[in-house]
Design a protein around this motif. Sequence first.
Motif, PDB file in Angstrom:
ATOM      1  N   GLN A   1       2.372  17.794  -0.398  1.00 27.72           N
ATOM      2  CA  GLN A   1       1.317  17.087   0.318  1.00 27.72           C
ATOM      3  C   GLN A   1       0.688  16.068  -0.617  1.00 27.72           C
ATOM      4  O   GLN A   1       0.095  16.413  -1.634  1.00 27.72           O
ATOM      5  CB  GLN A   1       0.248  18.060   0.808  1.00 27.72           C
ATOM      6  N   ALA A   2       0.834  14.798  -0.271  1.00 26.34           N
ATOM      7  CA  ALA A   2       0.271  13.729  -1.089  1.00 26.34           C
ATOM      8  C   ALA A   2      -1.222  13.574  -0.810  1.00 26.34           C
ATOM      9  O   ALA A   2      -1.736  13.993   0.231  1.00 26.34           O
ATOM     10  CB  ALA A   2       0.999  12.425  -0.812  1.00 26.34           C
ATOM     11  N   ASP A   3      -1.892  12.935  -1.764  1.00 33.16           N
ATOM     12  CA  ASP A   3      -3.320  12.665  -1.648  1.00 33.16           C
ATOM     13  C   ASP A   3      -3.578  11.244  -2.136  1.00 33.16           C
ATOM     14  O   ASP A   3      -3.016  10.843  -3.166  1.00 33.16           O
ATOM     15  CB  ASP A   3      -4.106  13.664  -2.498  1.00 33.16           C
ATOM     16  N   PRO A   4      -4.392  10.449  -1.413  1.00 36.79           N
ATOM     17  CA  PRO A   4      -4.637   9.072  -1.841  1.00 36.79           C
ATOM     18  C   PRO A   4      -5.187   8.974  -3.260  1.00 36.79           C
ATOM     19  O   PRO A   4      -4.920   8.002  -3.967  1.00 36.79           O
ATOM     20  CB  PRO A   4      -5.655   8.561  -0.809  1.00 36.79           C
ATOM     21  N   ALA A   5      -5.937   9.985  -3.705  1.00 38.83           N
ATOM     22  CA  ALA A   5      -6.479   9.996  -5.062  1.00 38.83           C
ATOM     23  C   ALA A   5      -5.497  10.592  -6.062  1.00 38.83           C
ATOM     24  O   ALA A   5      -5.844  10.771  -7.227  1.00 38.83           O
ATOM     25  CB  ALA A   5      -7.800  10.764  -5.098  1.00 38.83           C
TER      26      ALA A   5
ATOM     27  N   PRO B   1       0.828  -1.215   0.000  1.00 31.88           N
ATOM     28  CA  PRO B   1       0.000   0.000   0.000  1.00 31.88           C
ATOM     29  C   PRO B   1       0.863   1.267   0.000  1.00 31.88           C
ATOM     30  O   PRO B   1       1.917   1.322   0.630  1.00 31.88           O
ATOM     31  CB  PRO B   1      -0.813  -0.128   1.287  1.00 31.88           C
ATOM     32  N   VAL B   2       0.410   2.281  -0.729  1.00 33.14           N
ATOM     33  CA  VAL B   2       1.089   3.573  -0.809  1.00 33.14           C
ATOM     34  C   VAL B   2       0.066   4.677  -0.582  1.00 33.14           C
ATOM     35  O   VAL B   2      -1.016   4.655  -1.188  1.00 33.14           O
ATOM     36  CB  VAL B   2       1.761   3.768  -2.189  1.00 33.14           C
ATOM     37  N   LEU B   3       0.387   5.607   0.298  1.00 29.72           N
ATOM     38  CA  LEU B   3      -0.489   6.763   0.561  1.00 29.72           C
ATOM     39  C   LEU B   3      -1.912   6.310   0.882  1.00 29.72           C
ATOM     40  O   LEU B   3      -2.896   6.851   0.362  1.00 29.72           O
ATOM     41  CB  LEU B   3      -0.495   7.714  -0.640  1.00 29.72           C
ATOM     42  N   ALA B   4      -2.011   5.313   1.762  1.00 33.08           N
ATOM     43  CA  ALA B   4      -3.321   4.733   2.055  1.00 33.08           C
ATOM     44  C   ALA B   4      -4.219   5.709   2.819  1.00 33.08           C
ATOM     45  O   ALA B   4      -5.443   5.600   2.767  1.00 33.08           O
ATOM     46  CB  ALA B   4      -3.137   3.443   2.849  1.00 33.08           C
TER      47      ALA B   4
ATOM     48  N   ALA C   1      34.461  21.740   0.621  1.00 32.23           N
ATOM     49  CA  ALA C   1      34.728  22.005  -0.790  1.00 32.23           C
ATOM     50  C   ALA C   1      33.595  22.766  -1.458  1.00 32.23           C
ATOM     51  O   ALA C   1      33.825  23.644  -2.295  1.00 32.23           O
ATOM     52  CB  ALA C   1      34.957  20.682  -1.526  1.00 32.23           C
ATOM     53  N   ARG C   2      32.372  22.420  -1.092  1.00 31.79           N
ATOM     54  CA  ARG C   2      31.182  23.044  -1.679  1.00 31.79           C
ATOM     55  C   ARG C   2      30.197  23.326  -0.549  1.00 31.79           C
ATOM     56  O   ARG C   2      29.394  22.448  -0.195  1.00 31.79           O
ATOM     57  CB  ARG C   2      30.527  22.110  -2.706  1.00 31.79           C
ATOM     58  N   PRO C   3      30.227  24.506   0.029  1.00 33.28           N
ATOM     59  CA  PRO C   3      29.375  24.807   1.194  1.00 33.28           C
ATOM     60  C   PRO C   3      27.926  25.105   0.813  1.00 33.28           C
ATOM     61  O   PRO C   3      27.386  26.184   1.067  1.00 33.28           O
ATOM     62  CB  PRO C   3      30.060  26.018   1.817  1.00 33.28           C
ATOM     63  N   VAL C   4      27.301  24.126   0.194  1.00 25.30           N
ATOM     64  CA  VAL C   4      25.884  24.204  -0.168  1.00 25.30           C
ATOM     65  C   VAL C   4      25.323  22.798  -0.053  1.00 25.30           C
ATOM     66  O   VAL C   4      26.035  21.814  -0.281  1.00 25.30           O
ATOM     67  CB  VAL C   4      25.710  24.783  -1.592  1.00 25.30           C
ATOM     68  N   ALA C   5      24.055  22.672   0.328  1.00 25.23           N
ATOM     69  CA  ALA C   5      23.500  21.342   0.567  1.00 25.23           C
ATOM     70  C   ALA C   5      21.989  21.382   0.438  1.00 25.23           C
ATOM     71  O   ALA C   5      21.377  22.444   0.253  1.00 25.23           O
ATOM     72  CB  ALA C   5      23.906  20.840   1.960  1.00 25.23           C
ATOM     73  N   ALA C   6      21.393  20.198   0.547  1.00 23.16           N
ATOM     74  CA  ALA C   6      19.938  20.056   0.540  1.00 23.16           C
ATOM     75  C   ALA C   6      19.526  19.178   1.711  1.00 23.16           C
ATOM     76  O   ALA C   6      20.237  18.238   2.081  1.00 23.16           O
ATOM     77  CB  ALA C   6      19.461  19.455  -0.777  1.00 23.16           C
ATOM     78  N   LEU C   7      18.372  19.482   2.274  1.00 24.18           N
ATOM     79  CA  LEU C   7      17.783  18.692   3.345  1.00 24.18           C
ATOM     80  C   LEU C   7      16.423  18.194   2.868  1.00 24.18           C
ATOM     81  O   LEU C   7      15.659  18.947   2.252  1.00 24.18           O
ATOM     82  CB  LEU C   7      17.599  19.531   4.612  1.00 24.18           C
ATOM     83  N   THR C   8      16.108  16.924   3.173  1.00 23.72           N
ATOM     84  CA  THR C   8      14.840  16.340   2.767  1.00 23.72           C
ATOM     85  C   THR C   8      14.221  15.578   3.935  1.00 23.72           C
ATOM     86  O   THR C   8      14.881  14.734   4.540  1.00 23.72           O
ATOM     87  CB  THR C   8      15.020  15.367   1.585  1.00 23.72           C
ATOM     88  N   TRP C   9      12.974  15.899   4.220  1.00 16.71           N
ATOM     89  CA  TRP C   9      12.194  15.144   5.201  1.00 16.71           C
ATOM     90  C   TRP C   9      11.075  14.420   4.463  1.00 16.71           C
ATOM     91  O   TRP C   9      10.472  14.970   3.534  1.00 16.71           O
ATOM     92  CB  TRP C   9      11.535  16.072   6.227  1.00 16.71           C
ATOM     93  N   TYR C  10      10.779  13.184   4.870  1.00 14.49           N
ATOM     94  CA  TYR C  10       9.630  12.470   4.334  1.00 14.49           C
ATOM     95  C   TYR C  10       8.919  11.780   5.485  1.00 14.49           C
ATOM     96  O   TYR C  10       9.534  10.985   6.215  1.00 14.49           O
ATOM     97  CB  TYR C  10      10.049  11.443   3.278  1.00 14.49           C
ATOM     98  N   TRP C  11       7.642  12.094   5.645  1.00 10.98           N
ATOM     99  CA  TRP C  11       6.827  11.528   6.714  1.00 10.98           C
ATOM    100  C   TRP C  11       5.684  10.741   6.080  1.00 10.98           C
ATOM    101  O   TRP C  11       4.617  11.296   5.750  1.00 10.98           O
ATOM    102  CB  TRP C  11       6.294  12.637   7.621  1.00 10.98           C
ATOM    103  N   PRO C  12       5.884   9.425   5.853  1.00  9.81           N
ATOM    104  CA  PRO C  12       4.861   8.627   5.165  1.00  9.81           C
ATOM    105  C   PRO C  12       3.491   8.681   5.818  1.00  9.81           C
ATOM    106  O   PRO C  12       2.467   8.674   5.117  1.00  9.81           O
ATOM    107  CB  PRO C  12       5.445   7.204   5.206  1.00  9.81           C
ATOM    108  N   ALA C  13       3.445   8.729   7.150  1.00  7.69           N
ATOM    109  CA  ALA C  13       2.152   8.730   7.829  1.00  7.69           C
ATOM    110  C   ALA C  13       1.312   9.945   7.474  1.00  7.69           C
ATOM    111  O   ALA C  13       0.079   9.911   7.559  1.00  7.69           O
ATOM    112  CB  ALA C  13       2.361   8.657   9.346  1.00  7.69           C
TER     113      ALA C  13
END
Length: 240
Positions: A214-218, A33-36, A117-129
């Motif tokens: 923001q995900a949606d089940p549909a 199941p995904v995005l239930a 060397a390269r003072p730049v970055a990305a941050l990613t959060w993922y909260w499946p619930a």
Amino acid sequence: MQGRDQDGDAVDGGSAGSAAADRELLDRIRAAPVLAGPLPHFDPDTAPAAPGPLFADWLDRALADGVPEPQIVTLSTAAADGTPSARVLLLRGLDSADCAFVFAGDSGSGKGQDLAARPVAALTWYWPAHGRQIRMAGPVDVLGEEATRRDYLGRSPAARIAGFTGRTSAPLDGPGEYEREHRAAEALVAAEPGRVPATHTVYRLRAREAEFFQADPARWHLRLRYTRDGDGWTRTLLWP
């Protein structure tokens, strides 16, 4: 022993077995199941003018709803030659007014070398619930000695011992070497509880861009991007 794959090409028995196992695993992934749902509601029209308060609001909701470990974040960096890498770590601080985020690491580690060397970055959060993904990207600077001491000495004894155990990202000969280094670190922390590793470093990422998904089940997903514009921000809805 040889067989034939789905295209009729000859493959050895081991390869055929591995391919079949991979297909079976992929079938199981597709059936999972995904995005239930149910998932939280998000109205981009009511989002604040700046991304920091929206991040704080989503994080507060995640904590209140018991989302597992919402403070865990993926840090992505690039080496001097452009080779990317990513790892998971803890968010150590937040300035929601300026949309800045604090994390820590060893300056001699892969991420420390990348950021030097390269003072730049990305941050990613993922909260499946919650079906929520947040992305932040921008320049990274190093905070001072006081911030470093406060961060390190505010950790649990086990975490401080781990910080003195071995050398982050260096090759490890085996469990015996780890045990010896761990015992030495225990003794050091007991004898000098106020000591901080010389390579412990606290970093701050000040976001130039922020995205909220923001995900949606549909599958009516919503994606809102903020871009820093002088002292303010511009907002743009994106196709998901």
